[in-house]
Design an enzyme around this catalytic site. Structure first.
Site, PDB file in Angstrom:
ATOM      1  N   ILE A  22       0.787  -1.212   0.112  1.00  9.33           N
ATOM      2  CA  ILE A  22       0.016   0.007   0.005  1.00  9.33           C
ATOM      3  C   ILE A  22       0.773   1.272   0.121  1.00  9.33           C
ATOM      4  O   ILE A  22       0.690   2.431  -0.512  1.00  9.33           O
ATOM      5  CB  ILE A  22      -0.828  -0.035   1.200  1.00  9.33           C
ATOM      6  CG1 ILE A  22      -2.028  -1.291   1.035  1.00  9.33           C
ATOM      7  CG2 ILE A  22      -1.627   1.464   1.228  1.00  9.33           C
ATOM      8  CD1 ILE A  22      -2.718  -1.292   2.583  1.00  9.33           C
ATOM      9  N   ASP A  41      11.388   3.513   5.578  1.00  4.45           N
ATOM     10  CA  ASP A  41      11.484   2.311   5.666  1.00  4.45           C
ATOM     11  C   ASP A  41      12.715   1.758   6.037  1.00  4.45           C
ATOM     12  O   ASP A  41      13.737   2.285   6.110  1.00  4.45           O
ATOM     13  CB  ASP A  41      10.905   1.743   4.315  1.00  4.45           C
ATOM     14  CG  ASP A  41      10.060   0.369   4.431  1.00  4.45           C
ATOM     15  OD1 ASP A  41      10.302  -0.230   5.358  1.00  4.45           O
ATOM     16  OD2 ASP A  41       9.324   0.234   3.589  1.00  4.45           O
ATOM     17  N   TYR A 170      -2.841  -8.297  16.270  1.00  5.73           N
ATOM     18  CA  TYR A 170      -2.841  -7.508  15.057  1.00  5.73           C
ATOM     19  C   TYR A 170      -4.085  -6.787  15.384  1.00  5.73           C
ATOM     20  O   TYR A 170      -4.467  -5.744  15.058  1.00  5.73           O
ATOM     21  CB  TYR A 170      -2.889  -8.144  13.977  1.00  5.73           C
ATOM     22  CG  TYR A 170      -3.161  -7.669  12.605  1.00  5.73           C
ATOM     23  CD1 TYR A 170      -2.087  -6.771  12.027  1.00  5.73           C
ATOM     24  CD2 TYR A 170      -4.154  -7.575  11.901  1.00  5.73           C
ATOM     25  CE1 TYR A 170      -2.151  -6.261  11.050  1.00  5.73           C
ATOM     26  CE2 TYR A 170      -4.264  -6.896  10.856  1.00  5.73           C
ATOM     27  CZ  TYR A 170      -3.418  -6.145  10.072  1.00  5.73           C
ATOM     28  OH  TYR A 170      -3.511  -5.513   8.996  1.00  5.73           O
ATOM     29  N   LYS A 174      -5.287  -2.468  15.538  1.00  5.33           N
ATOM     30  CA  LYS A 174      -5.991  -1.926  14.579  1.00  5.33           C
ATOM     31  C   LYS A 174      -7.263  -1.065  15.082  1.00  5.33           C
ATOM     32  O   LYS A 174      -7.544  -0.199  14.670  1.00  5.33           O
ATOM     33  CB  LYS A 174      -6.504  -2.967  13.315  1.00  5.33           C
ATOM     34  CG  LYS A 174      -5.274  -3.459  12.408  1.00  5.33           C
ATOM     35  CD  LYS A 174      -4.472  -2.252  12.135  1.00  5.33           C
ATOM     36  CE  LYS A 174      -3.058  -2.738  11.263  1.00  5.33           C
ATOM     37  NZ  LYS A 174      -2.151  -1.642  10.769  1.00  5.33           N
ATOM     38  N   THR A 205      -0.540  -8.020  -1.106  1.00  6.80           N
ATOM     39  CA  THR A 205       0.348  -7.359  -0.740  1.00  6.80           C
ATOM     40  C   THR A 205       1.695  -8.416  -0.515  1.00  6.80           C
ATOM     41  O   THR A 205       1.178  -9.561  -0.169  1.00  6.80           O
ATOM     42  CB  THR A 205       0.540  -6.423   0.355  1.00  6.80           C
ATOM     43  OG1 THR A 205       0.400  -6.938   1.554  1.00  6.80           O
ATOM     44  CG2 THR A 205      -0.599  -5.319   0.128  1.00  6.80           C
ATOM     45  N   LEU A 207       2.793  -8.929   2.184  1.00  6.28           N
ATOM     46  CA  LEU A 207       2.571  -9.313   3.691  1.00  6.28           C
ATOM     47  C   LEU A 207       2.388 -10.436   3.651  1.00  6.28           C
ATOM     48  O   LEU A 207       2.614 -11.481   4.707  1.00  6.28           O
ATOM     49  CB  LEU A 207       1.405  -8.392   4.233  1.00  6.28           C
ATOM     50  CG  LEU A 207       0.968  -8.599   5.555  1.00  6.28           C
ATOM     51  CD1 LEU A 207       0.710  -7.311   6.242  1.00  6.28           C
ATOM     52  CD2 LEU A 207       0.080  -9.626   5.703  1.00  6.28           C
TER      53      LEU A 207
END
Length: 304
Positions: A22, A41, A170, A174, A205, A207
């Site tokens: 993203i 990054d 996770y 969020k 992605t 991920l």
């Protein structure tokens, strides 16, 4: 803030985790729109290197461990050094999902909730939640110092609106981002800092390649996933479209784009019944922030 939200052209954006997925999708769109970008990054990926190489000095990479406040401060200072100003837009995109390290693997500090090989904290919480909080505070300080408005985008997930037993940690991070975003709604009208939250559904992605069998475990397929470009487009709209006010939580998935409504929605701070609350409750915060207006960016020394 209409001057900022009408276009990305000429603006500076800082994007954590902008080397892939993203984040990289947004970096590319921002460059196309005429923005300058600081990509913060851990490494310069091949895809990012190719993007920066074709950007004619519009985008620069700075090595950043988002768990370290000093690295985030350095990234903002890097913008000032390279582009002559602090960023207008801050995208807290870096995140991890279900790290797989076990006790006999390196680094041992990375784990998910169920493996639980970590000591006093969870790296997932530091990356997914603490880093966006730190970046929002630093962004507020930098923007007030520069006497200009700005936007902070926090990347949550649709699981932050739901639940997930196998990915409970996770999921919790969020959820926390959504609560924080709603709490920051007044920052736009009071201080010119628009804090918003984007909740993507399943996104195709890299991920999902971080652990063998991960995509199968969570039923990831082309039938349910969207592309990083889909999410990046929604992110751009969230930044530039005047209809999205501070505190907005925007969902984007296969069903489309939708603003999430909550009970107890934040009302206009000009409402008469909120004036006294604003003056009494917000006063200490506003007094503190007033001292930061016009103060040149100085990173760590700014807090001393």
């Amino acid at each position: 803030m209409s001057d900022l939200r009408s276009s990305l052209n000429g603006k500076i954006a800082l994007v954590t985790g902008g080397g892939s997925g993203i984040g990289l999708g947004f970096v590319r769109m921002a460059i196309e729109a005429g923005a300058r970008v600081v990509v913060a990054d851990l490494r310069l990926s091949e895809a990012l290197a190719a993007t920066i190489g074709a950007s004619n000095e519009q985008a620069k990479f700075v090595h950043t461990d988002v768990r370290k406040r000093g690295d985030l401060e350095t990234a903002i200072g890097f913008s000032l050094q390279i582009f002559g100003d602090v960023p207008d837009i801050y995208v807290a995109n870096a995140g991890v999902f279900e790290p797989s390290a076990k006790a006999n693997e390196s680094p041992k500090q990375w784990s998910n909730f169920w493996l639980d090989t970590e000591g006093d904290s969870y790296a997932t919480a530091e990356i997914n939640f603490t880093h966006p909080l730190k970046l929002t505070r630093l962004a507020t300080r930098a923007l007030l110092g520069a006497k200009k408005p700005g936007v902070v985008v926090l990347v949550s997930s649709t699981v932050g609106l739901s639940w997930s037993y196998p990915a409970a940690l996770y999921c919790a991070t969020k959820h926390a981002l959504i609560g924080f975003t709603r709490s920051m709604a007044p920052a736009e009208s009071l201080n010119g800092v628009k804090v918003v939250c984007l909740c993507p559904g399943i996104v195709d992605t890299p991920l999902w390649q971080t652990r063998e069998g991960l995509s199968e475990q969570f039923s990831v397929s082309d039938k349910v996933s969207i592309t990083p470009e889909d999410v990046a487009a929604a992110m751009v709209d969230l930044i530039v479209n005047e209809k999205y006010k501070g505190g907005t939580v925007l969902k984007v998935d296969r069903s489309g784009v939708k603003v999430i409504e909550f009970s107890g929605k934040t009302r206009d701070l000009k409402d008469e019944d909120l004036v006294k609350v604003k003056d009494r409750s917000f006063a200490p915060v506003q007094d503190l922030l007033a001292a930061e207006i016009g103060r040149p960016w100085g990173g760590v020394s700014d807090r001393l």
